[in-house]
Design an enzyme around this catalytic site. Structure first.
Site: not given
Length: 217
Positions: A21-22, A39, A108, A111
């Site tokens: 849920g990051k 990202k 972000e 994993g």
């Protein structure tokens, strides 16, 4: 939702595992802070052909959140090191330098903290290079104590500041309290699973589950 921005707030969001849920948390945090979102490496897309940056764009207001272009967009949905190999791409560390952006920033990872970027470097190594505090996103489900404490140890072994843990899922107070105590880490709050994941509902859930002052600097 407050309209002010928090210029000193710059965080890396990582997870204890994939699909914890990051990305949803990163979107909520970026929206609350009025931050840019980045990202750096996207490997694969979802069934709709969207990457994490697309999800963040959908869940945030473009007047508050700037979604910055990533450094690498890999086609293969697997660990970045292997996706890059399959796609015939070499991940250049210089392209992973933090973007030149004034103001709040949410970065972000992919994993968990030891996901490889290549055959020599993990995301945790990259986090150390960035020098930003890290927020760990963790499930509240069974196994989270082990996974989260291991993540904390891996980060601290590299001298990385752990800002705190953000939980996702149903309330499990004992697990959350145990992680905070044994990991000597801040328990930032919790996002519940939302039946309808959309911008307004996410913003409300973040405001109810977290104190924005914990991220102000």
């Amino acid at each position: 939702m407050p309209s002010e921005r928090h210029p000193a707030a710059r965080y890396v969001v990582t997870g204890t595992d994939t699909d914890v849920g990051k990305t949803v948390f990163a979107a909520a945090l970026a929206q609350a802070l009025g931050a840019a979102y980045w990202k750096p490496v996207q490997a694969g897309t979802d069934e709709a052909g969207q990457g994490d940056a697309d999800v963040v764009a959908r869940l945030t207001d473009s007047s508050r959140v700037t979604v910055l272009p990533g450094a690498y967009h890999l086609a293969t949905p697997c660990s970045p090191h292997r996706a890059a190999e399959i796609d015939g791409v070499g991940i250049d560390p210089s392209r992973l330098d933090l973007p030149a952006h004034d103001g709040p920033l949410v970065v972000e990872g992919a994993g968990g903290v030891l996901v490889p970027l290549d055959r020599q470097r993990t995301y945790a190594d990259q986090f150390a290079r960035w020098g930003l505090p890290v927020v760990i996103v963790a499930r509240t489900a069974l196994g989270t104590i082990n996974h989260t404490l291991l993540s904390i140890e891996a980060l601290r072994a590299r001298g990385i500041s752990v800002h705190g843990v953000a939980f996702i899922g149903d309330s499990v107070p004992d697990s959350e309290e145990t992680i905070a105590a044994m990991g000597a880490v801040r328990r930032l709050g919790r996002l519940p699973h939302l039946d309808h994941l959309e911008r307004a509902a996410l913003a409300i859930a973040f405001a109810r589950g977290f104190d924005l002052a914990d991220f102000a600097a």
